[in-house]
Structure formats: structure tokens, C-alpha cells
Design an enzyme around this catalytic site. Sequence first.
Site, PDB file in Angstrom:
ATOM      1  N   GLY A 117      44.203  11.650  18.139  1.00  0.00           N
ATOM      2  CA  GLY A 117      45.446  11.789  18.895  1.00  0.00           C
ATOM      3  C   GLY A 117      45.589  13.088  19.654  1.00  0.00           C
ATOM      4  N   SER A 118      44.437  13.706  20.044  1.00  0.00           N
ATOM      5  CA  SER A 118      44.577  14.974  20.774  1.00  0.00           C
ATOM      6  C   SER A 118      45.152  14.726  22.172  1.00  0.00           C
ATOM      7  CB  SER A 118      43.250  15.717  20.836  1.00  0.00           C
ATOM      8  OG  SER A 118      42.343  15.059  21.684  1.00  0.00           O
ATOM      9  N   ASN A 119      44.819  13.582  22.786  1.00  0.00           N
ATOM     10  CA  ASN A 119      45.436  13.269  24.084  1.00  0.00           C
ATOM     11  C   ASN A 119      46.929  12.994  23.925  1.00  0.00           C
ATOM     12  OD1 ASN A 119      43.675  13.013  26.615  1.00  0.00           O
ATOM     13  ND2 ASN A 119      42.368  12.232  24.977  1.00  0.00           N
ATOM     14  N   LEU A 190      41.671   1.158  20.885  1.00  0.00           N
ATOM     15  CA  LEU A 190      40.432   0.413  21.081  1.00  0.00           C
ATOM     16  C   LEU A 190      40.569  -1.107  21.096  1.00  0.00           C
ATOM     17  CD1 LEU A 190      38.184   2.679  18.836  1.00  0.00           C
ATOM     18  CD2 LEU A 190      38.827   2.986  21.221  1.00  0.00           C
ATOM     19  N   ASN A 207      45.174   3.135  30.876  1.00  0.00           N
ATOM     20  CA  ASN A 207      44.225   3.554  29.842  1.00  0.00           C
ATOM     21  C   ASN A 207      43.408   4.724  30.371  1.00  0.00           C
ATOM     22  OD1 ASN A 207      42.528   3.396  27.492  1.00  0.00           O
ATOM     23  ND2 ASN A 207      41.005   2.324  28.747  1.00  0.00           N
ATOM     24  N   HIS A 209      39.553   6.292  30.011  1.00  0.00           N
ATOM     25  CA  HIS A 209      38.209   5.991  29.487  1.00  0.00           C
ATOM     26  C   HIS A 209      37.333   7.230  29.702  1.00  0.00           C
ATOM     27  CE1 HIS A 209      34.996   3.397  28.137  1.00  0.00           C
ATOM     28  NE2 HIS A 209      34.237   3.960  29.071  1.00  0.00           N
ATOM     29  N   ASP A 250      38.356  -2.273  30.128  1.00  0.00           N
ATOM     30  CA  ASP A 250      37.975  -1.258  31.121  1.00  0.00           C
ATOM     31  C   ASP A 250      37.753  -1.799  32.536  1.00  0.00           C
ATOM     32  OD1 ASP A 250      37.974   0.553  28.985  1.00  0.00           O
ATOM     33  OD2 ASP A 250      35.887   0.110  28.520  1.00  0.00           O
ATOM     34  N   GLU A 279      40.314  15.365  30.307  1.00  0.00           N
ATOM     35  CA  GLU A 279      41.441  14.483  29.958  1.00  0.00           C
ATOM     36  C   GLU A 279      42.740  15.291  29.830  1.00  0.00           C
ATOM     37  OE1 GLU A 279      39.169  10.831  27.732  1.00  0.00           O
ATOM     38  OE2 GLU A 279      39.877  12.436  26.461  1.00  0.00           O
TER      39      GLU A 279
HETATM   40  C1  GAR Z   1      39.456   9.918  24.354  1.00  0.00           C
HETATM   41  O1  GAR Z   1      38.352  10.655  24.775  1.00  0.00           O
HETATM   42  C2  GAR Z   1      39.586   8.656  25.184  1.00  0.00           C
HETATM   43  O2  GAR Z   1      39.088   8.786  26.463  1.00  0.00           O
HETATM   44  C3  GAR Z   1      38.753   7.688  24.382  1.00  0.00           C
HETATM   45  O3  GAR Z   1      39.042   7.993  23.046  1.00  0.00           O
HETATM   46  C4  GAR Z   1      39.268   9.396  22.942  1.00  0.00           C
HETATM   47  C5  GAR Z   1      40.484   9.613  22.066  1.00  0.00           C
HETATM   48  O4  GAR Z   1      40.568  10.953  21.720  1.00  0.00           O
HETATM   49  N1  GAR Z   1      39.070   6.347  24.717  1.00  0.00           N
HETATM   50  C6  GAR Z   1      38.149   5.363  24.741  1.00  0.00           C
HETATM   51  O5  GAR Z   1      36.988   5.542  24.430  1.00  0.00           O
HETATM   52  C7  GAR Z   1      38.682   4.002  25.173  1.00  0.00           C
HETATM   53  N2  GAR Z   1      37.595   3.126  25.461  1.00  0.00           N
HETATM   54  P1  GAR Z   1      41.907  11.524  21.095  1.00  0.00           P
HETATM   55  O6  GAR Z   1      42.271  10.632  19.931  1.00  0.00           O
HETATM   56  O7  GAR Z   1      41.551  12.904  20.656  1.00  0.00           O
HETATM   57  O8  GAR Z   1      42.947  11.519  22.157  1.00  0.00           O
END
Ligand code: GAR
Length: 296
Positions: A117-119, A190, A207, A209, A250, A279
Site C-alpha cells: 500500500g505504498s501507492n 490484482l 489502474n 501498471h 491491463d 509511481e
Molecule cells: C505497484 O508497483 C503497482 O504498479 C503494481 O503493484 C505495486 C503495488 O505497490 N501493480 C500491478 O502490478 C498491477 N498489475 P504498493 O502496494 O507499494 O503500492
Amino acid sequence: MFQRMQQKWGISGTQFWVIFIAFGLTGTTTAIITRYITHWIGFTQETFLLWKILVRIAILIFGYQFILLGFGAILGQWNFFWKYEKKLLQKLGIMKSEIAKNGQKITKMAIFASGQGSNAANIIDFFKNRSDVKVVLIVCNKPGAGVLSVAEKNQIPTLLIEKDRFSKGDAYLPELKTAGVDFVVLAGFLWKVPPTLIAGYPNQIINIHPALLPKYGGKGMYGGKVHEAVIAAGEKESGITIHFVNEHYDEGASIFQAKCLIEPTDTAENLAFKIHELEYAHFPKQIDALLAALPK
Ligand code: GAR
């Protein structure tokens, strides 16, 4: 005049008269109750006038509103009267307003995530001092996922979802609509998004990616797996793609891409770091631009 009120409140003719009756019954009931209360307190002709006025105002402000809600509910008009009461409470500053400082409706966002969940944390942080945008819900399919702690730390409600209901049922649309969600952001989520959810939020689900789509996308391509595939293929660059979500993994229309170079010494781990930096820098700003373009 009645017709104008009907139009303003967005109600039918019958509803108008039911509401009218609820106000009437509330007025009469409040008057009777006020008489009983003042008698019980021991008010007489000699009681200080200001004291009498203050007690009556208190009964009117609080008692009347409760009785109104009661009659509203009995007559099947709870939604109308609750909206009416909410507006009043917001005007009095007792309840948080749904209207931003710029006078527009607050745009409410849900973040779907199932990883650390850093994003999500970065997006929450970006919008935290904004009066016009609010993250109202974190949706997660993984008990114990880091994003749930992010939600707790920021006091944002969470919704833990289960596969069958999400994919084959109502996609939790009722919960999203009840929370007033206007826009859905997938940040490390996912599961495939089902048609029910897409229909509920047309062009309002995006989303991120961690690669330059259409390369390195599709089922099973997420997080570290994407970076490993990119490194294994000897790519000289990678990046991020922000895109609308459709029924296929995607494949929705692209909104934005940003690139980074891959050095010969880069591993999947430090590529993941570079991608996360991209990101954090771009995702909230892109969300902000999309929200600004939403019909208000
Ligand atoms: C992110 O890098 C995002 O782009 C990716 O999961 C990560 C989640 O990181 N998403 C995918 O791969 C979707 N196909 P986070 O939990 O630290 O935000």
C-alpha cells in the site's frame, strides 16, 4: 409555489404531500410536548421570560428535529428528512460538510489495493489537505495486507472483499455507492475487475501498471514478476502506465506513461525501486487531473 418546491426538492406530487403532513404532525407534536415539558419544569406566568424563551428554543432545535425524523421514517420518507437534517447539521457546523471550500461537491475516491500500500499511502498523503477530494474507502482482498495498516493510520474505513461476490455477484457496488464513491483507483490490486463494477463506474476506474503497456501486462503480471521479466528480456528501459480499466487485464485505454532507464547492473529489486519512484511522482497528479475533469 408548491410546484416550484417540488422541483427544487426533486420529489413527486404524492411525496410532497406526505412530507407536508410530516412537517404538520411534527409541529403539532412538538407544541404538545413543549407544553408538557414546561409544565413539568414548573413554568408559571411569573417565570422569567428569557428563561422560557431559551427552553422553548432548545426544544425546538433538538426535539423538533428528532420528531421530524421519526415522522419522516414512519411515513416512508427517511431519505428525504435525513438529507434535510444533514444539511441543517452541516450549516450549524455539527456535521462535516459535503461541500468543498470552492462551493463544489467533494469528490470521493476509493482505493483498491492488496499489497503493502505504498501507492495508497502516497495518494492519501497527496490529497490529505484538500477540501475538494477525499479518500473515503480502502478496498482490499487480502487480510493482513500492509494497505490495511495504512488505512488504519489514516482513519479511513476499509472493506475486505471476497472473490465470489466480487467477481460473480454485485461486485460490492452497494457498499461503494453507499460510501458515495465517485472514482475508483487500483493501486496494486490484482483481481480482474468484473463488468458489474465497470458498468457502475464507467470511465471512473483507473489502474497503475509497473511497465510500459502493452508489453509485460496481462494475467499474472504484477509487482516483482513484471520487473523480473523486464530484466530477463534485457530491456533498456521500463516505466509505468496509468490506464482506464476494462474487462481485460491491463488493456483499457492508456492515460499516461513515464519511462526510466535500465542500467546493465540493475536487478529486479532496484528496478522496482525506480518504478515506485515514478509511481509516487506521477500517480496522484494524474488522478487529480482526471478528477478535475469529472462532471460535477
Ligand atoms: C505497484 O508497483 C503497482 O504498479 C503494481 O503493484 C505495486 C503495488 O505497490 N501493480 C500491478 O502490478 C498491477 N498489475 P504498493 O502496494 O507499494 O503500492
